[in-house]
Scaffold this active site. Structure first.
Site: not given
Length: 446
Positions: A274, A313
């Site tokens: 930390s 497509r």
């Protein structure tokens, strides 16, 4: 890869889907195509050899290709243009045959299949390492009694091996399912303009077979330009794996809470620290896996949402799928690598597991006691009596066992009562289930 994505994943998976790597995979397709067409006489052999000679990513600027794709509509279009120009500059005749009879989606999809094969190898290697570490933890601590928890509350006593089996089983199933999906999903994409290979005439199927063989991919019966089911089945299975990794990470992080203290991820060397509190030992591997598991459902949803591709497509949906696909694998490899690293050094505190059982004043044995008394006084009455004893135990902070009035059931002996409150005895059913599972897994390859 942006820095926030990067710290949640790995450099290796970033390279697999990096610009240079994808350009090379597209060029691998073009080289295989040219050689196959040369083999069947569709293009001159000299032209095929010349094209293949130039299919190397270092000859091209990947960033330029990507930038040009925004207006071209496909990564393949600017790359094929540059390849054609480069080949033609060395051999004008050969330049005529670049990308002969193929289409942009053939190039991009096949490149993504090749990249995905590499990505799966990375994921599988770390998954195997994670599974191996879980087995080692089972061998070391499998018999240790630990609290089972339901609805986030203490429930009964099980074994740590039972939890390990619950973490391992989905990983083994995921590995199997991903392998099965990969066998079908890792296939050549090759259909030409509308999927018929018509520009190559009767030689199209022979060319397709040779390209698939050269790239080591399955040859599908036809192009799958807008048939995305087999491909997305693979993606969905990878997403499910990430969900299972998230479940493991959730359990680890809860068991690692300071108030619980049953597990701890490796620490030291800056890991899990930390910036403000020197005492912290943060479960950073769980953090990474949970972050991935929280994002992957949206990735999979994005893939499924892109399936309604128009006619032969897709317009926009195929392109969206490509982007989500990369994010799915980037997140999943980050998760499995993080847990594999943590599992190799996971600290298991069996003493604390026992202490957490003991501090509950025997209340986790209430069901076993109730089932035993029910034989003599009936289930409803037994439940009522033990509920009253449990409330007294909580109110007066006394052990439940000390409140048991043996006169309620004269057949219940002190020795039998002791056994009902024995954590090691209570863990035996879970120990047996875990043993059957791990023994079975040991008889076959992971």
């Amino acid at each position: 890869m942006n820095p926030f994505e990067g710290f949640l994943s790995t450099a290796e998976i970033g390279e697999v889907f990096g610009q240079e790597a994808i350009v090379q995979r597209m060029l691998d397709f073009e080289a295989a195509l040219a050689r196959a067409q040369g083999d069947v006489g569709l293009v001159p052999q000299a032209a095929a050899d010349e094209i293949a000679r130039h299919c190397r990513a270092e000859f091209f600027n990947a960033a330029t290709v990507v930038a040009a794709s925004r207006t071209a509509g496909s990564l393949a279009i600017p790359l094929v243009k540059q390849l054609t120009e480069r080949v033609a500059a060395h051999d004008a005749e050969a330049g005529r045959y670049v990308h002969w009879g193929s289409t942009s989606q053939d190039v991009v999809d096949t490149a993504m299949v090749l990249a995905t094969r590499q990505a799966l190898a990375l994921i599988t290697a770390d998954l195997d390492a994670l599974i191996a570490s879980l087995r080692k933890l089972y061998e070391q601590h499998g018999a240790a009694p630990v609290l089972a928890r339901s609805l986030m509350q203490p429930a009964q006593v099980i074994s740590f091996g039972f939890k390990l089996a619950a973490w391992t089983a989905p990983l083994l199933r995921a590995r199997e399912r991903i392998g099965e999906a990969a066998e079908r999903g890792l296939q050549l994409q090759f259909g030409g303009a509308v999927g018929t290979l018509s520009a190559m005439g009767e030689q199209g199927p022979a060319v397709a077979a040779k390209v698939a063989e050269a790239l080591g991919l399955r040859l599908p019966p036809t192009a799958w330009h807008t048939q995305r089911d087999e491909w997305l089945t693979l993606g969905a299975q990878v997403g499910i794996l990430c969900g299972s990794l998230g479940k493991i990470a959730r359990d680890w992080s809860l068991m690692a809470q300071g108030e619980i203290g049953e597990l701890a991820e490796p620490s030291g060397g800056g890991r899990g620290g930390s910036s403000a509190m020197p005492h912290k030992r943060n479960p950073v591997s769980s953090l990474v896996a949970l972050a991935a598991a929280g994002r992957v459902p949206q990735r999979v949803a994005g893939l499924l949402a892109a399936m309604d591709q128009e006619h032969e497509r897709g317009l926009g949906n195929w392109q969206a799928e490509l982007a989500e696909w990369v994010g799915l694998f980037v997140s999943t490899h980050g998760a499995v690598r993080a847990l594999a690293e943590a599992a190799a050094g996971l600290t298991v505190d069996a003493v604390q597991m026992r202490a957490n059982i003991d501090r509950l004043q025997g209340l986790v044995f209430a069901e076993a006691l109730s089932m035993r008394l029910a034989k003599a006084i009936g289930k409803a009455k037994a439940h009522h009596v033990i509920e009253q004893w449990s409330q007294t135990a909580l109110r007066e902070k006394r052990p439940l066992k000390a409140l048991v009035d043996l006169s309620v059931d004269p057949t219940l002996t002190p020795q039998e009562l002791d056994a009902l409150f024995d954590a090691d005895r209570a863990a035996q059913p879970a120990i047996a289930i875990a043993a059957r599972q791990f023994d079975g897994w040991g008889k076959k390859k992971p």
